[in-house]
Write a protein that holds these residues in place. Structure first.
Motif, PDB file in Angstrom:
ATOM      1  N   ASN A  49     -24.253 -47.012 -34.002  1.00  0.00           N
ATOM      2  CA  ASN A  49     -25.614 -46.488 -34.160  1.00  0.00           C
ATOM      3  C   ASN A  49     -25.714 -44.978 -33.911  1.00  0.00           C
ATOM      4  OD1 ASN A  49     -27.635 -48.799 -34.710  1.00  0.00           O
ATOM      5  ND2 ASN A  49     -26.329 -49.629 -33.079  1.00  0.00           N
ATOM      6  N   GLY A  50     -24.688 -44.250 -34.325  1.00  0.00           N
ATOM      7  CA  GLY A  50     -24.715 -42.800 -34.217  1.00  0.00           C
ATOM      8  C   GLY A  50     -24.312 -42.246 -32.870  1.00  0.00           C
ATOM      9  N   SER A  51     -24.029 -43.118 -31.907  1.00  0.00           N
ATOM     10  CA  SER A  51     -23.822 -42.644 -30.541  1.00  0.00           C
ATOM     11  C   SER A  51     -22.551 -41.824 -30.371  1.00  0.00           C
ATOM     12  CB  SER A  51     -23.802 -43.827 -29.578  1.00  0.00           C
ATOM     13  OG  SER A  51     -22.752 -44.716 -29.906  1.00  0.00           O
ATOM     14  N   VAL A 107     -21.188 -34.285 -29.181  1.00  0.00           N
ATOM     15  CA  VAL A 107     -21.999 -33.072 -29.035  1.00  0.00           C
ATOM     16  C   VAL A 107     -22.082 -32.686 -27.552  1.00  0.00           C
ATOM     17  CG1 VAL A 107     -24.327 -32.114 -29.246  1.00  0.00           C
ATOM     18  CG2 VAL A 107     -23.330 -33.409 -31.144  1.00  0.00           C
ATOM     19  N   GLY A 108     -22.301 -33.691 -26.694  1.00  0.00           N
ATOM     20  CA  GLY A 108     -22.365 -33.422 -25.258  1.00  0.00           C
ATOM     21  C   GLY A 108     -21.044 -32.937 -24.691  1.00  0.00           C
ATOM     22  N   HIS A 148     -18.625 -31.464 -26.348  1.00  0.00           N
ATOM     23  CA  HIS A 148     -18.383 -30.127 -26.904  1.00  0.00           C
ATOM     24  C   HIS A 148     -19.094 -29.070 -26.063  1.00  0.00           C
ATOM     25  CE1 HIS A 148     -18.708 -26.769 -29.796  1.00  0.00           C
ATOM     26  NE2 HIS A 148     -17.609 -27.277 -30.349  1.00  0.00           N
ATOM     27  N   LYS A 149     -20.351 -29.348 -25.680  1.00  0.00           N
ATOM     28  CA  LYS A 149     -21.105 -28.402 -24.854  1.00  0.00           C
ATOM     29  C   LYS A 149     -20.508 -28.281 -23.459  1.00  0.00           C
ATOM     30  CE  LYS A 149     -25.569 -28.830 -27.192  1.00  0.00           C
ATOM     31  NZ  LYS A 149     -26.988 -29.258 -27.072  1.00  0.00           N
ATOM     32  N   ALA A 150     -20.020 -29.388 -22.921  1.00  0.00           N
ATOM     33  CA  ALA A 150     -19.411 -29.342 -21.590  1.00  0.00           C
ATOM     34  C   ALA A 150     -18.178 -28.452 -21.581  1.00  0.00           C
ATOM     35  CB  ALA A 150     -19.060 -30.754 -21.130  1.00  0.00           C
ATOM     36  N   VAL A 151     -17.389 -28.516 -22.652  1.00  0.00           N
ATOM     37  CA  VAL A 151     -16.143 -27.748 -22.722  1.00  0.00           C
ATOM     38  C   VAL A 151     -16.402 -26.291 -23.091  1.00  0.00           C
ATOM     39  CG1 VAL A 151     -13.909 -27.540 -23.869  1.00  0.00           C
ATOM     40  CG2 VAL A 151     -14.790 -29.803 -23.281  1.00  0.00           C
ATOM     41  N   THR A 152     -17.256 -26.058 -24.079  1.00  0.00           N
ATOM     42  CA  THR A 152     -17.413 -24.701 -24.614  1.00  0.00           C
ATOM     43  C   THR A 152     -18.533 -23.909 -23.951  1.00  0.00           C
ATOM     44  OG1 THR A 152     -18.917 -25.410 -26.384  1.00  0.00           O
ATOM     45  CG2 THR A 152     -16.543 -25.445 -26.858  1.00  0.00           C
ATOM     46  N   GLU A 153     -19.493 -24.590 -23.294  1.00  0.00           N
ATOM     47  CA  GLU A 153     -20.627 -23.879 -22.710  1.00  0.00           C
ATOM     48  C   GLU A 153     -20.784 -24.134 -21.215  1.00  0.00           C
ATOM     49  OE1 GLU A 153     -24.224 -24.640 -24.908  1.00  0.00           O
ATOM     50  OE2 GLU A 153     -23.163 -24.696 -26.836  1.00  0.00           O
ATOM     51  N   GLY A 154     -19.918 -24.975 -20.659  1.00  0.00           N
ATOM     52  CA  GLY A 154     -20.032 -25.276 -19.240  1.00  0.00           C
ATOM     53  C   GLY A 154     -21.169 -26.208 -18.896  1.00  0.00           C
ATOM     54  N   ALA A 155     -21.660 -26.975 -19.863  1.00  0.00           N
ATOM     55  CA  ALA A 155     -22.734 -27.930 -19.608  1.00  0.00           C
ATOM     56  C   ALA A 155     -22.236 -29.069 -18.721  1.00  0.00           C
ATOM     57  CB  ALA A 155     -23.282 -28.474 -20.921  1.00  0.00           C
ATOM     58  N   GLU A 156     -23.166 -29.816 -18.186  1.00  0.00           N
ATOM     59  CA  GLU A 156     -22.835 -30.911 -17.279  1.00  0.00           C
ATOM     60  C   GLU A 156     -22.062 -32.014 -17.998  1.00  0.00           C
ATOM     61  OE1 GLU A 156     -25.227 -34.223 -14.533  1.00  0.00           O
ATOM     62  OE2 GLU A 156     -26.313 -32.794 -15.805  1.00  0.00           O
ATOM     63  N   VAL A 157     -21.069 -32.590 -17.314  1.00  0.00           N
ATOM     64  CA  VAL A 157     -20.416 -33.813 -17.787  1.00  0.00           C
ATOM     65  C   VAL A 157     -21.362 -34.967 -17.485  1.00  0.00           C
ATOM     66  CG1 VAL A 157     -18.481 -35.391 -17.448  1.00  0.00           C
ATOM     67  CG2 VAL A 157     -18.081 -32.923 -17.511  1.00  0.00           C
ATOM     68  N   GLU A 158     -21.821 -35.644 -18.517  1.00  0.00           N
ATOM     69  CA  GLU A 158     -22.876 -36.642 -18.343  1.00  0.00           C
ATOM     70  C   GLU A 158     -22.342 -38.018 -17.963  1.00  0.00           C
ATOM     71  OE1 GLU A 158     -25.078 -36.468 -21.963  1.00  0.00           O
ATOM     72  OE2 GLU A 158     -25.692 -34.384 -21.652  1.00  0.00           O
ATOM     73  N   VAL A 159     -21.096 -38.318 -18.323  1.00  0.00           N
ATOM     74  CA  VAL A 159     -20.485 -39.592 -17.944  1.00  0.00           C
ATOM     75  C   VAL A 159     -19.193 -39.261 -17.207  1.00  0.00           C
ATOM     76  CG1 VAL A 159     -19.851 -41.906 -18.690  1.00  0.00           C
ATOM     77  CG2 VAL A 159     -21.403 -40.547 -20.104  1.00  0.00           C
ATOM     78  N   THR A 160     -19.257 -39.314 -15.896  1.00  0.00           N
ATOM     79  CA  THR A 160     -18.162 -38.832 -15.053  1.00  0.00           C
ATOM     80  C   THR A 160     -17.083 -39.896 -14.873  1.00  0.00           C
ATOM     81  OG1 THR A 160     -19.188 -39.617 -13.020  1.00  0.00           O
ATOM     82  CG2 THR A 160     -19.817 -37.409 -13.795  1.00  0.00           C
ATOM     83  N   VAL A 161     -15.970 -39.479 -14.296  1.00  0.00           N
ATOM     84  CA  VAL A 161     -14.919 -40.424 -13.937  1.00  0.00           C
ATOM     85  C   VAL A 161     -15.466 -41.476 -12.979  1.00  0.00           C
ATOM     86  CG1 VAL A 161     -12.751 -40.654 -12.656  1.00  0.00           C
ATOM     87  CG2 VAL A 161     -12.993 -38.869 -14.400  1.00  0.00           C
ATOM     88  N   ASP A 162     -16.310 -41.057 -12.046  1.00  0.00           N
ATOM     89  CA  ASP A 162     -16.902 -42.020 -11.112  1.00  0.00           C
ATOM     90  C   ASP A 162     -17.747 -43.052 -11.864  1.00  0.00           C
ATOM     91  OD1 ASP A 162     -17.464 -42.792  -8.268  1.00  0.00           O
ATOM     92  OD2 ASP A 162     -19.518 -42.403  -8.918  1.00  0.00           O
TER      93      ASP A 162
END
Length: 374
Positions: free
Chosen positions: A316-318, A324-325, A327-341
Motif C-alpha cells: 500500500n505504498g508504505s 523517504v524517511g 533518505h532524510k535521516a541519512v542525508t539531512e540528519g532527520a530522526e530515525v523513526e523506527v529504531t533498533v530498540d
C-alpha cells in the motif's frame, strides 16, 4: 552530506525487488551494488537495476566503495549475523528488514552493538507507513478517541509465498510466523499505545497451509492462524487475530482502536496484483472510519495511494514512504523513526507469543527477552 544516496543491497528476492522499485522513485536515490548468492535472482534484478554492480555475498559487497548506505533484505535467519558484521566492518547507515533477528540470544548483542554504531540504523516496518495507518495513528495520538483502551488487529490473508530455497517454511529460519509476519503488528501496537508490553497470551496452530509439503523429508512447522492477547503496563490491551487461508475478502486487514470518546477503524486491501480485476472490477481503496459516541455516526474517509507508488510494491505504498524517511535521516540528519530498540522489542513480543503457544502459559516480556511469573 550530499542529498544523493547510493544504496548497496544485500538480498534481491521478492522483497529486495520491491525496495529497488521504490528507491527508483526517489529523487537523489539509486541502487549501485547488489549482493545475492542466487544467480537467477541476480539475472532477474538486472532489469530493475541494470547499472548496479552484482556480487555474491556480503564480503564481496563491502569490498567495493560504490555505495553510501546498506539495505539488508536477506532471509530472516541471516539478519543478526550480517548486521553484526556490518557494525564491525563499516560506519555505513543501515536499513535492515524485519525481523531484525530470529533468536532471543541475539537481542542484547544487537542492542549493544547498534548503540555504538556512528550512523543511522533503521528497521523496516512497512505497516507504519501505509497512508491509511498513518492517518489512523494520527487520530489516536491527537486524542480523537480520548484515552485509548483497546486495539484490535485482524489480518485475513493469503499463505506464505514461495521464497528462494523455501526458507520461510520453517520456524528455525523465519523465527516463526508471529515473528516473521506479525512483528509488524506488535510494532504498530507499541506505536499506537505509546507504552511497553507487560505480558502475552497466545493460541495458534498449523491447521491448513503447507501440511502436505516436504523439504528434504521435513514437514514445514510454521503456524497459519493464531489469536494473541497483548497486555500493556498500564492495563491497556491489544489483540491480534491472524488467519493465512482467508484471502477471498475485500479487505486484508481491519484495525480497530476504541477509547471512551470514539471508535476508530482502518480497512486495508491486500496486494493489488492479487485482486481479480476481471471479475470484481477495480481494487478496493483503504479507508479510515471514525465513529464518535456523541453525536453518533461514522465518518468515513477513503485514503487513496498514488498509483505509481502503489504499483511499486505489495504494501500500500508504505515502502516508498519508509525510504523517504530513511533518505532524510541519512542525508539531512532527520530522526530515525523506527529504531533498533523498536525492531528488537517487536521481535521479542512475537517470540513471547510463539512461546505462549508452545507452553500454554502467559509469558511476561522484558527488555531483552521473556519469562514467566513466579
Amino acid at each position: 552530506m550530499s542529498k544523493e544516496l547510493r544504496y548497496g543491497i544485500l538480498g534481491c528476492g521478492m522483497m529486495g525487488q520491491e525496495h529497488i522499485r521504490n528507491i527508483d522513485l526517489i529523487e537523489g536515490a539509486s541502487v549501485t551494488a547488489i549482493a545475492d548468492p542466487d544467480a537467477g535472482m541476480q539475472q532477474e534484478n538486472k532489469r530493475f537495476a541494470p547499472n548496479a554492480r552484482f556480487c555474491n555475498d556480503l564480503d564481496e559487497l563491502l569490498a567495493g566503495n560504490d555505495f553510501d548506505a546498506l539495505l539488508i533484505v536477506s532471509p530472516n535467519y541471516q539478519h543478526a549475523s550480517q548486521l553484526m558484521e556490518v557494525f564491525a566492518k563499516t560506519q555505513l547507515p543501515i536499513l535492515v528488514e524485519k525481523p531484525i533477528c530470529t533468536e532471543l540470544k541475539d537481542v542484547a548483542m544487537i542492542r549493544k552493538a547498534a548503540a555504538a554504531h556512528p550512523a543511522p540504523v533503521w528497521v523496516a516496518m512497512e505497516y507504519r507507513y501505509m497512508p491509511a495507518i498513518t492517518q489512523f495513528v494520527k487520530h489516536v495520538l491527537d486524542g480523537d478517541l480520548g484515552d485509548l483502551k483497546t486495539l484490535t488487529v485482524c489480518e485475513h490473508r493469503f499463505p506464505f509465498l514461495e521464497k528462494v530455497g523455501d526458507w520461510n517454511r520453517f520456524n528455525k529460519n523465519s523465527g516463526g510466523t508471529l515473528v516473521e509476519k506479525c512483528c509488524h503488528f506488535f510494532d504498530l501496537m507499541r506505536l499506537v499505545m505509546q507504552e511497553e508490553v507487560l505480558s502475552v497470551m497466545a493460541s495458534g496452530a498449523m491447521d491448513y497451509n503447507h501440511i502436505d509439503e516436504r523439504y528434504d523429508g521435513e514437514q514445514p512447522d510454521i503456524i497459519d492462524n493464531a489469536f494473541v492477547i497483548v497486555n500493556f503496563v498500564s492495563g491497556k490491551r491489544a489483540m491480534l487475530e491472524l488467519n493465512m487461508f482467508a484471502e477471498g475478502s475485500r479487505y486484508q486487514e481491519q484495525i480497530t482502536a476504541i477509547g471512551p470518546d470514539a471508535k476508530l477503524e482502518c480497512l486495508l486491501p491486500g496486494p493489488g496484483r492479487f485482486w481479480p480485476v476481471e471479475t470484481l472490477g477495480a481494487a478496493p481503496v483503504s479507508k479510515v472510519i471514525i465513529s464518535p459516541r456523541d453525536p453518533k455516526g461514522p465518518i468515513e474517509s477513503d485514503i487513496p495511494v498514488d498509483p505509481t507508488i502503489l504499483e511499486a510494491g505489495d504494501h500500500n505504498g508504505s515502502t516508498f514512504y519508509q525510504h523517504v524517511g530513511f533518505h532524510k535521516a541519512v542525508t539531512e540528519g532527520a530522526e530515525v523513526e523506527v529504531t533498533v530498540d523498536d525492531g528488537l522489542r517487536a521481535v521479542v513480543i512475537g517470540m513471547a507469543a510463539q512461546e505462549s503457544i508452545r507452553t500454554g502459559q502467559v509469558v511476561y516480556v522484558t527488555e531483552h527477552g521473556f519469562g514467566y511469573s513466579a
